[in-house]
Each structure stands twice: as structure tokens, then as C-alpha cells.
Design a protein around this motif. Structure first.
Motif, PDB file in Angstrom:
ATOM      1  N   LEU A 295       0.521  -1.259   0.231  1.00  0.00           N
ATOM      2  CA  LEU A 295       0.028   0.122   0.018  1.00  0.00           C
ATOM      3  C   LEU A 295       0.922   1.313   0.017  1.00  0.00           C
ATOM      4  O   LEU A 295       0.325   2.308  -0.483  1.00  0.00           O
ATOM      5  N   LYS A 296       2.193   1.044   0.658  1.00  0.00           N
ATOM      6  CA  LYS A 296       2.837   2.320   0.885  1.00  0.00           C
ATOM      7  C   LYS A 296       4.129   1.919   1.208  1.00  0.00           C
ATOM      8  O   LYS A 296       4.490   0.833   2.036  1.00  0.00           O
TER       9      LYS A 296
ATOM     10  N   HIS B 147       7.330   3.160   3.382  1.00  0.00           N
ATOM     11  CA  HIS B 147       7.563   4.127   4.429  1.00  0.00           C
ATOM     12  C   HIS B 147       9.188   4.747   4.728  1.00  0.00           C
ATOM     13  O   HIS B 147       9.234   5.558   5.283  1.00  0.00           O
TER      14      HIS B 147
ATOM     15  N   LEU C  19      10.689  -0.605   4.623  1.00  0.00           N
ATOM     16  CA  LEU C  19       9.548  -0.802   5.474  1.00  0.00           C
ATOM     17  C   LEU C  19       8.289  -0.489   4.823  1.00  0.00           C
ATOM     18  O   LEU C  19       8.319   0.521   4.189  1.00  0.00           O
TER      19      LEU C  19
ATOM     20  N   ALA D  66       3.733  -0.613   4.269  1.00  0.00           N
ATOM     21  CA  ALA D  66       2.335  -0.662   4.880  1.00  0.00           C
ATOM     22  C   ALA D  66       1.840  -1.793   3.887  1.00  0.00           C
ATOM     23  O   ALA D  66       1.783  -1.578   2.649  1.00  0.00           O
TER      24      ALA D  66
ATOM     25  N   ALA E 106      -1.674  -4.255   2.732  1.00  0.00           N
ATOM     26  CA  ALA E 106      -2.984  -4.651   3.234  1.00  0.00           C
ATOM     27  C   ALA E 106      -3.172  -5.868   2.969  1.00  0.00           C
ATOM     28  O   ALA E 106      -2.972  -6.408   1.850  1.00  0.00           O
TER      29      ALA E 106
ATOM     30  N   ASP F 165       2.648  -2.712   9.182  1.00  0.00           N
ATOM     31  CA  ASP F 165       3.687  -2.400   8.708  1.00  0.00           C
ATOM     32  C   ASP F 165       4.849  -3.587   8.707  1.00  0.00           C
ATOM     33  O   ASP F 165       5.171  -3.821   9.770  1.00  0.00           O
TER      34      ASP F 165
ATOM     35  N   ARG G  43     -10.801  -0.638   7.509  1.00  0.00           N
ATOM     36  CA  ARG G  43      -9.533  -0.961   7.411  1.00  0.00           C
ATOM     37  C   ARG G  43      -8.812  -0.583   8.732  1.00  0.00           C
ATOM     38  O   ARG G  43      -8.991   0.407   9.349  1.00  0.00           O
TER      39      ARG G  43
ATOM     40  N   TRP H 198      -5.539  -0.883  11.097  1.00  0.00           N
ATOM     41  CA  TRP H 198      -4.183  -0.579  11.082  1.00  0.00           C
ATOM     42  C   TRP H 198      -3.776  -1.217  12.348  1.00  0.00           C
ATOM     43  O   TRP H 198      -3.792  -0.468  13.333  1.00  0.00           O
ATOM     44  N   ASP H 199      -2.390  -2.175  12.002  1.00  0.00           N
ATOM     45  CA  ASP H 199      -1.959  -2.491  13.408  1.00  0.00           C
ATOM     46  C   ASP H 199      -0.597  -2.029  13.374  1.00  0.00           C
ATOM     47  O   ASP H 199       0.101  -2.368  12.401  1.00  0.00           O
ATOM     48  N   SER H 200      -0.355  -1.523  14.141  1.00  0.00           N
ATOM     49  CA  SER H 200       1.075  -0.751  14.432  1.00  0.00           C
ATOM     50  C   SER H 200       2.052  -1.597  14.720  1.00  0.00           C
ATOM     51  O   SER H 200       2.666  -1.532  15.696  1.00  0.00           O
ATOM     52  N   THR H 201       2.747  -2.397  13.792  1.00  0.00           N
ATOM     53  CA  THR H 201       3.636  -3.237  14.068  1.00  0.00           C
ATOM     54  C   THR H 201       5.030  -2.456  13.875  1.00  0.00           C
ATOM     55  O   THR H 201       6.069  -3.271  14.196  1.00  0.00           O
ATOM     56  N   ALA H 202       5.362  -1.401  13.208  1.00  0.00           N
ATOM     57  CA  ALA H 202       6.636  -0.868  13.473  1.00  0.00           C
ATOM     58  C   ALA H 202       6.663   0.377  14.147  1.00  0.00           C
ATOM     59  O   ALA H 202       5.914   0.668  15.149  1.00  0.00           O
TER      60      ALA H 202
ATOM     61  N   ILE I  46       5.797   3.391  12.847  1.00  0.00           N
ATOM     62  CA  ILE I  46       4.759   4.533  12.188  1.00  0.00           C
ATOM     63  C   ILE I  46       3.829   4.451  13.290  1.00  0.00           C
ATOM     64  O   ILE I  46       3.220   3.634  13.610  1.00  0.00           O
TER      65      ILE I  46
ATOM     66  N   TYR J 128      -0.251   5.836  13.626  1.00  0.00           N
ATOM     67  CA  TYR J 128      -1.373   6.280  12.828  1.00  0.00           C
ATOM     68  C   TYR J 128      -2.399   7.233  13.876  1.00  0.00           C
ATOM     69  O   TYR J 128      -2.822   7.124  14.865  1.00  0.00           O
TER      70      TYR J 128
END
Lengths: 225, 204
Positions: free
Chosen positions: A169-170, A172, A192, A194, A196, A216, B157, B159-163, B165, B167
Motif C-alpha cells: 500500500l505504501k 515508509h 518498510l 504498509a 494490506a 507495517d 480498514r 491498522w496494526d501498528s507493528t513498526a 509508524i 497512525y
């Protein structure tokens, strides 16, 4: 293949009852103290965020489950301090040596707190690792979910997303690889993304076929389809 | 470094959590490794200075200013840093926008990652096993427990914050808010609407 902290998708936890937005930030005074002692100790510079996460994850499953959130933090901190040579077991018993500590010069002072918190700790680094995937490309996550450098080591690929097909998707940028950085093996930055995943790719009975989960993920967690 | 030591040092401290914290604070203070005044300062920061009011200001500005919104969605980190919102646990920000077609919701299944400079310290439910386990698998049931029901044709959707980053959800601007100032708009932005488990308040 991973650890007790890796609970995404697990069954059996039941409903929960969200607190009001007006509730205090810290439910108990010791929660605030636990957070502050942990942050202040981190500024001694003896470990990084990946080491500290892995230490909490290495609590035994029995402890991880019975400890409340800040109990995990404070217990993880005691383990970090001893494993990284800041304190001794005798110090924790209250029978350690008295006197000024060699790291005392690094102590976070009250007047430095605002600047230290505002500075943060970015994870983006330059990297020579080529970017292998483009936006929209279909990829598959590694299986099993595991640290490939250290058996049983830290990784950020959750078990629920292992061997799953998704699409980029993206991008980083290039970020520190936790699997390496948690074990003193260097920052090893790499791309790294994102990524989906359709809910139907992750769950046997997805709530709605249109739903997605985005994770991510580092390039070394991914394979081209 | 050994990663499975069954003789964990923490067991040497008092088992009761408040005493365990106190013991560690006392040991570290005596050795000159932490300054209790610095602890007070950290607590004051997250109790009184940094919290969801920061994120609400960003959302209100995005609702009021299309150019700001566009810049925010393209690359949020420098845009929110310009407003003074940068720092620990907010070094790499991504803002995701809710639309009639897609609702966004944020979780960290592996620990408790959360955008501190914009939302402060996460609430207890965000760190609970139940939210971490269920948000990815049954987001609609979780939303229902927050009193949020989405139209059937809106996709979710998560978003699982695994790094590293972090959100922030940009919720949809409520109807009937034309002509409100940024301050009035910010007052409608709930914390949970920026995690994606709630919706903004509707003006009375």
C-alpha cells in the motif's frame, strides 16, 4: 512460533468496557511512577526500544498474563537493568554496593525532560538495501513468523499474518530492523512497507469480505508472489 | 544475550506492584541514576500538557483548511511538527482519512504503540488483551461495543501498528458544522474518533 504477547486474532478474551474519555490518564499513582521510572531509565542509554520490547515479551507467559500493564513495564525494567549491567541482583535485594554509579553523569535531569521527550527517537535510517517491491504489488509474508537471525528472538510479524497474501500500500522508507536491533546485531535498516491484507486472507470467518487489515512489515518479512 | 532466563531478576523485588515501583525508584535514586524531580516532570507532561487536545487541533484544522488536509494526508510528520507536535512515539506519523466508503481503526496487537505527541498516553482499553486480540479479527463487533455501527457498505480498514509508524484517524466532519471556528470544531473531536473506535460529537 512467537510469544504470549502476539495475541492478534486470539479467541476468548470477551467483551470489554471502555473507560470514559474523562477518566484520569493514570488510574493509580504508581502507574504514573512506573511509566516515568521506565522512561527516565531509558535515557541512561543502555538499551534501545527493540531490546526493551523484547524484554517485556520474554516475561514468562504466566507472568505476562497475570501482570497488569504497568506491572509488565516495571518488571521488564528490573530485568533490563540487571541484564544490561546497570544494577546487580544484590541491588534489587537491597544488599548491593552503596555509592555513586558510573552512569550517574547520564541521569536525566528535570530541566532536560521537555527537550528529551520532544527530541524523540526516529527509526528511519539510510540503507543500501534495494527497494524490491512497488506500490500495488502482491506479496506473501514469511511462514512461519519467526526471527530468522536469533531463534526465539524478537520479531514484529504477528503470527496471525504469517503466510498471508497482501498488497503493498505504501513505502515508509528504510527503517531499523527490530529482529537485529533487539539482539545487539546492529540496526540493519531496510525498506518498510504498509501491506494490506483482505480479512478473508487472515480469518476463517471474516465479518465482512470488504474489510482489510494493514500491517507495517519489513522487506525481509515479505516474498514476491 | 540469553533470551529465556527463567530466573527473572524482577522476582527479587516486592511482588505488590506499587511497592515494586517504589523499590526500583528508591534504588535508582540512591545510585544517582534517576532524579525524582525528572519523574514528576515526565508525569506532568503526559498528565497535563500532551493529550488528545493536540490531535483534536490537527483534525479541526484539517476540516477547516483543505490545503492543510491535503498536506497532512500526503506526509503528516512535518505538518504536525510545524504545529509543535513531534517527539517520543510520534516520530513517523501517518494520518488516515475516514470516508463514506472506508472507516479506519488503529490497534497495536503486539504491544501498545500509540501516537503520544497527538493523543498522549493510551487509555487502558487500548492496551487490554481484549482490544489487542479482537480489533483485527472482529472490528465491527468491537465498534458495536463502543456504540458505533457502520453502514454495511462501508469497509473497515484496521491498522496494526507493528513498526515505528504511528497512525491518527481523520474522522469525517459532522454535518451541521458550517461556520464553526477551529476551536469549536476541535471541541467536537473525541479521542476515540482519532483511534477510529468512536465518532466525533454532533453539535448541539
Amino acid at each position: 512460533m512467537t510469544r504470549v504477547h502476539d495475541m492478534g486474532g486470539r479467541f476468548g478474551d470477551g467483551a470489554f468496557h471502555p473507560e470514559s474519555e474523562d477518566d484520569p490518564v493514570f488510574a493509580e499513582d504508581w502507574h504514573a511512577r512506573a511509566l516515568a521510572v521506565t522512561l527516565a531509565s531509558g535515557f541512561l542509554g543502555q538499551w534501545n526500544i527493540d531490546v526493551s520490547r523484547h524484554t517485556r515479551e520474554r516475561l514468562s507467559p504466566k507472568d505476562y498474563t497475570r501482570f497488569s500493564y504497568y506491572e509488565k513495564w516495571i518488571s521488564g525494567l528490573a530485568d533490563l537493568l540487571v541484564e544490561n549491567g546497570v544494577l546487580t541482583r544484590d541491588d534489587l535485594r537491597g544488599t548491593g554496593e552503596e555509592g555513586r554509579h558510573p552512569l550517574a553523569d547520564r541521569m536525566l535531569k528535570a530541566e532536560s525532560v521537555a527537550a528529551a521527550l520532544a527530541k524523540g527517537g526516529p527509526a528511519e535510517r539510510p540503507s543500501n538495501v534495494p527497494v524490491n517491491f512497488e506500490i500495488g504489488q502482491e506479496v506473501c509474508t514469511a511462514r512461519p513468523a519467526a526471527n530468522r537471525l536469533v531463534d526465539g528472538g524478537h520479531t514484529r510479524l504477528p503470527i496471525y499474518a504469517t503466510g498471508a497474501k497482501g498488497r503493498i500500500l505504501k513505502l515508509h522508507g528504510t527503517h531499523v530492523l527490530p529482529d537485529s536491533n533487539a539482539h545487539g546485531l546492529g540496526e540493519a535498516p531496510e525498506p518498510l512497507y504498509a501491506v494490506a491484507f483482505p480479512a478473508s486472507e487472515l480469518w476463517a470467518a471474516p465479518e465482512n469480505p470488504k474489510d482489510e487489515v494493514v500491517l507495517d512489515l519489513w522487506q525481509s518479512y515479505l516474498e514476491p508472489l | 544475550m540469553p533470551h529465556d532466563n527463567h530466573d527473572h531478576p524482577h522476582a527479587l523485588l516486592p511482588p505488590e506492584p506499587a511497592l515494586r515501583v517504589k523499590a526500583l525508584e528508591t534504588i535508582l535514586t540512591r545510585k544517582g541514576l534517576i532524579d525524582p524531580a525528572a519523574l514528576d516532570e515526565i508525569i506532568d507532561t503526559y498528565q497535563n500538557k500532551i493529550g488528545p487536545q493536540n490531535g483534536a487541533r490537527v483534525v479541526a484544522k484539517a476540516w477547516a483548511d483543505p490545503e492543510f488536509r491535503q498536506a497532512l494526508l500526503e506526509d503528516a510528520t512535518p505538518v504536525v511538527a510545524d504545529l509543535g507536535y513531534y517527539g517520543r512515539q510520534g516520530e513517523h506519523m501517518v494520518v488516515v482519512e475516514n470516508t463514506p466508503e472506508q472507516h479506519n481503526m488503529v490497534v497495536c496487537t503486539l504491544c501498545s504503540c500509540y501516537p503520544w505527541p497527538l493523543l498522549g498516553i493510551p487509555p487502558g482499553w487500548y492496551k487490554s488483551d481484549s482490544y489487542r486480540a479482537r480489533a483485527v479479527r472482529e472490528p465491527r463487533k468491537v465498534l458495536a461495543e463502543f456504540g458505533v455501527t457502520l453502514p454495511k457498505d462501508t469497509s473497515v480498514r484496521v491498522w496494526d501498528s507493528t513498526a515505528e509508524i504511528r497512525y491518527l484517524v481523520l474522522p469525517m466532519r459532522p454535518d451541521g458544522t458550517d461556520g464553526l471556528s477551529e476551536d469549536e470544531l476541535a471541541a467536537l473531536v473525541s479521542r476515540d474518533s482519532m483511534i477510529g473506535t468512536g465518532l466525533p460529537k454532533v453539535p448541539s
